[in-house]
Design a protein around this motif. Structure first.
Motif, PDB file in Angstrom:
ATOM      1  N   LEU A   1       9.081  -0.938   6.048  1.00  0.00           N
ATOM      2  CA  LEU A   1       7.872  -1.280   6.810  1.00  0.00           C
ATOM      3  C   LEU A   1       6.991  -0.044   6.991  1.00  0.00           C
ATOM      4  O   LEU A   1       5.749  -0.130   6.969  1.00  0.00           O
ATOM      5  CB  LEU A   1       8.271  -1.845   8.180  1.00  0.00           C
ATOM      6  N   GLY A   2       7.601   1.103   7.171  1.00  0.00           N
ATOM      7  CA  GLY A   2       6.813   2.327   7.291  1.00  0.00           C
ATOM      8  C   GLY A   2       6.028   2.624   6.034  1.00  0.00           C
ATOM      9  O   GLY A   2       4.893   3.113   6.102  1.00  0.00           O
ATOM     10  N   ASP A   3       6.598   2.296   4.866  1.00  0.00           N
ATOM     11  CA  ASP A   3       5.869   2.524   3.616  1.00  0.00           C
ATOM     12  C   ASP A   3       4.773   1.493   3.417  1.00  0.00           C
ATOM     13  O   ASP A   3       3.728   1.773   2.810  1.00  0.00           O
ATOM     14  CB  ASP A   3       6.845   2.481   2.431  1.00  0.00           C
ATOM     15  N   GLY A   4       5.017   0.252   3.884  1.00  0.00           N
ATOM     16  CA  GLY A   4       4.034  -0.811   3.639  1.00  0.00           C
ATOM     17  C   GLY A   4       2.897  -0.863   4.640  1.00  0.00           C
ATOM     18  O   GLY A   4       1.839  -1.422   4.342  1.00  0.00           O
TER      19      GLY A   4
ATOM     20  N   PRO B   1       0.725   1.417   5.676  1.00  0.00           N
ATOM     21  CA  PRO B   1      -0.567   1.973   5.220  1.00  0.00           C
ATOM     22  C   PRO B   1      -1.347   1.032   4.313  1.00  0.00           C
ATOM     23  O   PRO B   1      -2.555   0.896   4.445  1.00  0.00           O
ATOM     24  CB  PRO B   1      -0.155   3.261   4.494  1.00  0.00           C
ATOM     25  N   ALA B   2      -0.604   0.317   3.381  1.00  0.00           N
ATOM     26  CA  ALA B   2      -1.310  -0.649   2.520  1.00  0.00           C
ATOM     27  C   ALA B   2      -1.842  -1.807   3.336  1.00  0.00           C
ATOM     28  O   ALA B   2      -2.958  -2.306   3.092  1.00  0.00           O
ATOM     29  CB  ALA B   2      -0.350  -1.147   1.423  1.00  0.00           C
ATOM     30  N   LEU B   3      -1.053  -2.285   4.318  1.00  0.00           N
ATOM     31  CA  LEU B   3      -1.521  -3.368   5.176  1.00  0.00           C
ATOM     32  C   LEU B   3      -2.734  -2.931   6.001  1.00  0.00           C
ATOM     33  O   LEU B   3      -3.667  -3.722   6.225  1.00  0.00           O
ATOM     34  CB  LEU B   3      -0.383  -3.812   6.100  1.00  0.00           C
ATOM     35  N   THR B   4      -2.749  -1.672   6.386  1.00  0.00           N
ATOM     36  CA  THR B   4      -3.897  -1.159   7.136  1.00  0.00           C
ATOM     37  C   THR B   4      -5.168  -1.226   6.308  1.00  0.00           C
ATOM     38  O   THR B   4      -6.231  -1.621   6.796  1.00  0.00           O
ATOM     39  CB  THR B   4      -3.619   0.287   7.572  1.00  0.00           C
TER      40      THR B   4
END
Length: 429
Positions: free
Chosen positions: A336-339, A341-344
């Motif tokens: 979730l920490g990696d994803g 930024p893309a969701l942001t």
């Protein structure tokens, strides 16, 4: 009989000695009569009557405007009244309107006669006498004591006599005192100026001193005992001729020097301590205000704290399960920490279209919501870039009406574009 012959050298010595003796006699005579003027010089004799001549004696000065013009020849008693005969240097006119006064020349009662010879508006005095009505007698400082009664005069006499006895043998000390007196007087003037200043508030100081003196009333015995103890203390200090005290005073400069350095070193810590105490004052006040509440908490806390062991025992299995659950979620948290930024980035792109997304969800819900007896309509438009739109629904397919539509409206423009198309039955939705 043999006659001794005198040599020429012996004769010269004899005559030279004789001349020296004559000159010495002349010098002695002139010295003894110098106050009477040069022998054979002219003099003017003036007589004046006085009520009191005090300690005036023959040989005293006769002055005019404090400049010596002659001498007192004699002081006689004529007709029960003192009469002073004065000899003035040279020929000096004296008139009947002349005046005379006996003044003090020093604080030791040395007198002189101040003579005003008058002017030509009156006839010359000649052999006459200046009357007592035109003269001013002596006023000795000793007469000031006449206002004192006999016991006071006796006490003053004793004080003066004791002062003289105490000053005997201290002439050098008195000389040193007089030499230091100018500086002392300057310091005294500075002290007097400081005392007289507004900041000194001398009236308040005197009032406080009066109140302090009043506190000692009725405590004379205590003060007497204090003085006796002080005397004993001073006698103890004077032991061995004051040598221990002298040694202490000799070491005092070094002690004061070190004490000054220590006091200077303590300045900053004391300043920090003052700041700390100032800061702690607020906390201490707050602690004092909170003490009643803290007392209540401590009084009520034991009953609640007794329940904590049982609650902790019941919560232990759940906490163990949550521990395993959090261990399983740890890899997912990394993903979730990696994803995020893309969701942001996606959410930042969709944020301007938030009103349209909400409108779409609202109308979509109306299409699929089921209500008994209600009829549902939905219009589908086919929009191609550069072509008119076609509407399908109650309108036949061959009757599609071209409509100019923007397939990529800007945020907030979808409502305006949709309002331009045909609605149901030829209307606008």
């Amino acid at each position: 009989m043999t006659v001794a012959r005198v040599s020429r050298a012996q004769g010269r010595s004899f005559y030279l000695g004789l001349v020296i003796l004559v000159l010495a006699g002349v010098v002695t005579y002139v010295s003894l009569t110098a106050d009477q003027g040069l022998p054979g010089s002219a003099r003017t004799e003036v007589k004046a009557a006085f009520d009191d001549v005090g300690s005036l004696t023959a040989g005293a000065d006769v002055r005019r405007n404090s400049v010596r013009i002659g001498r007192v020849a004699s002081v006689d008693l004529v007709g029960g009244r003192p009469q002073v005969t004065m000899e003035l240097d040279g020929h000096q006119p004296v008139y009947r309107n002349a005046r005379a006064a006996i003044w003090d020349q020093s604080a030791l009662s040395q007198k002189f006669v101040e003579l005003l010879p008058g002017d030509a508006t009156a006839p010359p005095l000649g052999d006459g006498v200046i009357p007592a009505a035109a003269t001013e007698g002596s006023a000795d400082i000793a007469r000031l004591f006449d206002v004192l009664d006999q016991p006071t005069r006796d006490a003053a006499t004793s004080a003066v006599r004791q002062l003289g006895t105490g000053m005997a043998g201290h002439s050098q000390d008195l000389h040193d005192l007089l030499g230091s007196l100018p500086g002392i007087l300057g310091d005294t003037g500075a002290v007097a100026s400081a005392i007289a200043s507004r900041e000194a508030d001398l009236p308040a100081l005197l009032a406080s001193t009066d109140r302090l003196a009043g506190r000692f009333e009725g405590r004379q015995k205590d003060l007497e005992s204090l003085v006796v103890q002080l005397d004993q203390t001073l006698q103890a200090v004077h032991v061995d001729d004051g040598k221990p005290l002298a040694d202490t005073l000799k070491a005092a400069p070094d002690l004061l020097r070190h004490g000054t350095a220590a006091a200077a070193a303590l300045t900053q810590p004391l300043a920090d301590a003052r700041a700390a105490v100032t800061d702690l004052r607020t906390g201490a006040k707050s602690l004092g205000d909170a003490t009643p509440d803290l007392r209540g908490v401590l009084q009520e806390a034991p009953a609640q704290l007794q329940k904590i062991p049982g609650f902790a025992n019941q919560a232990t299995p759940a906490v163990d399960s949550l521990t395993q659950t959090f261990a399983d979620l740890r890899p997912l948290a990394a993903r979730l920490g990696d994803g995020l930024p893309a969701l942001t980035s996606l959410l930042q792109t969709l944020a301007p279209y938030a009103p349209e997304i909400g409108d779409f969800a609202y109308h979509g819900g109306l299409v699929f919501a089921g209500h008994a007896g209600d009829r549902h309509y939905m219009r589908v438009e086919l929009v191609l870039p550069g072509l008119a739109g076609a509407t399908a629904g109650v309108t036949p397919l061959n009757a599609m009406t071209p409509v100019a539509r923007n397939p990529y409206p800007a945020p907030g423009q979808d409502t305006q574009d949709r309002a331009q198309g045909p609605g149901l039955l030829g209307g606008r939705n």
